[in-house]
Design an enzyme around this catalytic site. Structure first.
Site, PDB file in Angstrom:
ATOM      1  N   GLY A 152      52.887  67.501  92.863  1.00  0.00           N
ATOM      2  CA  GLY A 152      51.558  67.512  93.448  1.00  0.00           C
ATOM      3  C   GLY A 152      50.816  66.225  93.139  1.00  0.00           C
ATOM      4  O   GLY A 152      51.198  65.455  92.251  1.00  0.00           O
ATOM      5  N   CYS A 153      49.728  65.992  93.866  1.00  0.00           N
ATOM      6  CA  CYS A 153      48.988  64.744  93.702  1.00  0.00           C
ATOM      7  C   CYS A 153      48.256  64.687  92.365  1.00  0.00           C
ATOM      8  O   CYS A 153      48.428  63.744  91.586  1.00  0.00           O
ATOM      9  CB  CYS A 153      48.028  64.541  94.868  1.00  0.00           C
ATOM     10  SG  CYS A 153      46.957  65.954  95.238  1.00  0.00           S
ATOM     11  N   TYR A 154      47.442  65.696  92.074  1.00  0.00           N
ATOM     12  CA  TYR A 154      46.770  65.730  90.775  1.00  0.00           C
ATOM     13  C   TYR A 154      47.770  65.694  89.614  1.00  0.00           C
ATOM     14  O   TYR A 154      47.577  64.946  88.653  1.00  0.00           O
ATOM     15  CB  TYR A 154      45.907  66.981  90.660  1.00  0.00           C
ATOM     16  CG  TYR A 154      44.571  66.948  91.368  1.00  0.00           C
ATOM     17  CD1 TYR A 154      43.623  65.966  91.095  1.00  0.00           C
ATOM     18  CD2 TYR A 154      44.230  67.949  92.277  1.00  0.00           C
ATOM     19  CE1 TYR A 154      42.377  65.965  91.716  1.00  0.00           C
ATOM     20  CE2 TYR A 154      42.997  67.960  92.902  1.00  0.00           C
ATOM     21  CZ  TYR A 154      42.065  66.965  92.624  1.00  0.00           C
ATOM     22  OH  TYR A 154      40.835  66.986  93.235  1.00  0.00           O
ATOM     23  N   THR A 195      50.707  64.375  89.419  1.00  0.00           N
ATOM     24  CA  THR A 195      51.270  63.036  89.279  1.00  0.00           C
ATOM     25  C   THR A 195      50.353  62.156  88.448  1.00  0.00           C
ATOM     26  O   THR A 195      50.773  61.484  87.498  1.00  0.00           O
ATOM     27  CB  THR A 195      51.516  62.406  90.657  1.00  0.00           C
ATOM     28  OG1 THR A 195      52.511  63.157  91.360  1.00  0.00           O
ATOM     29  CG2 THR A 195      51.987  60.968  90.530  1.00  0.00           C
TER      30      THR A 195
END
Length: 351
Positions: free
Chosen positions: A154-156, A158
């Site tokens: 996921g972005c967060y 990462t």
């Protein structure tokens, strides 16, 4: 010249699909041969993305998702679809020998019960959870290179995991009391029309959301626990920025002992010395989202506060590129035997 690797993309109409299409234009060893969407089938990519006009990729006709057709045409398939949908398509493709990079959450969590608790749906292919490799190249490069199923982070997570990894794995930061205070641009909410994310609701505004139940919480805790060698429970708090792209995470930790900024900076510099997509910034320089926009770089800044005995870590990424499509392309490159940076832009989109 070696034979082009043929790629498919399931879910081309979301922001992650759009970003992948943008990146694939410049790839010299991988060709997008299938792009699917139930709502836009029959149109070309240029019809829905005018930025592809007069580019070869723009003439690709969008089809309805069909695992059998994807298996016939593709060596690797990106799944840019919601959780629950992805696990079914992934299982069908893997059964046909196709490699899969899943951008949903369906294979990120190692534990079936944890997935079902946080995503409120049964996992219909739990047998694949043990096989899926968490696609963070800085931590799992060797496993990624031999994998056929990648769980794209996921972005967060990462941003948070890359920020925490050196300090936690070295035992320099306490494993309890960690606070991840993260802010994201609005593309992180997806491309569907939702009132809270309309322009007039977001512009000139700043707000928190998803506290304390954001679904990325167990993903961060899972990976940080592995680094720490002990179960970690942390506070993860998310906010919506009035920008299109970018995540800035401010991470608060307590030091396990006295440490200077010189010492912490040296630790981070050494940890990421052979990991070119993480940039540890010079001391007293802090990351900004604009400097990573459209790239796979993660910029990290460090602050040591001796008064509170805290190490404050700041981590900036582009949520669409490093946080989704760019990282997915890096993973696809690796499982297909290519250099990880093929087709990946290095300079940010400025201003």
């Amino acid at each position: 010249m070696s034979q082009m690797i043929k790629a498919g993309l399931v879910g081309v109409t979301g922001y992650t699909g759009m970003e992948l299409a943008r990146l694939m234009v410049h790839h010299s060893s991988m060709e997008l041969v299938c792009a699917t969407s139930r709502s836009e089938a029959g149109k070309t990519l240029a019809d829905i993305y005018p930025f592809l006009n007069r580019l070869p990729l723009g003439s690709l006709v969008i089809t309805r998702p069909d695992p059998a057709e994807l298996a016939r045409e593709c060596d690797v398939v990106f799944l840019a679809v919601p959780h629950k949908t992805a696990m079914e398509i992934a299982a069908a493709l893997l059964a046909e020998g196709v490699k899969v990079v899943d951008l949903s959450a369906d294979f990120r969590l190692n534990d079936q019960a944890t997935y079902e608790q946080w995503y409120a749906t049964p996992h219909t292919h739990p047998e694949l959870l043990a096989e899926a490799v968490y696609g963070l190249p800085e931590l799992y490069l060797d496993k990624i290179m031999g994998a056929r199923l990648i769980a794209n982070p996921g972005c967060y997570p990462t941003s948070a995991i890359l920020g925490l990894a050196p300090a936690v794995s070295a035992g320099l930061a306490e494993s309890d009391g960690i606070v991840v205070d993260a802010k994201s641009g609005t593309t992180g909410a997806g491309r569907g029309a939702k009132v809270p994310f309309l322009f007039c609701e977001v512009h000139d505004n700043f707000r928190a959301y998803g506290l304390p139940t954001h679904r990325h919480t167990p993903e961060i805790e899972q990976e940080v626990s592995k680094l720490a060698g002990t179960p970690v429970t942390l506070s993860f708090n998310t906010h919506l920025l009035p920008i299109d792209r970018g995540i800035l995470s401010t991470i608060y930790t307590r030091l396990t002992r006295e440490a200077t900024l010189d010492e912490v900076h040296a630790l981070y510099t050494e940890f990421y010395a052979d990991k070119p997509f993480v940039r540890v910034l010079p001391q007293k320089q802090l990351p900004e989202t604009r400097n990573v926009r459209g790239t796979v770089f993660c910029d990290i800044g460090l602050v040591v506060d001796p008064r509170t005995n805290r190490l404050i870590i700041l981590s900036a990424i582009d949520n669409l590129c490093r946080g989704a499509s760019g990282q997915a392309l890096m993973n696809a490159n690796l499982i297909c035997g290519l250099d990880p940076d093929e087709g990946i832009p290095m300079a940010p989109m400025m201003p």
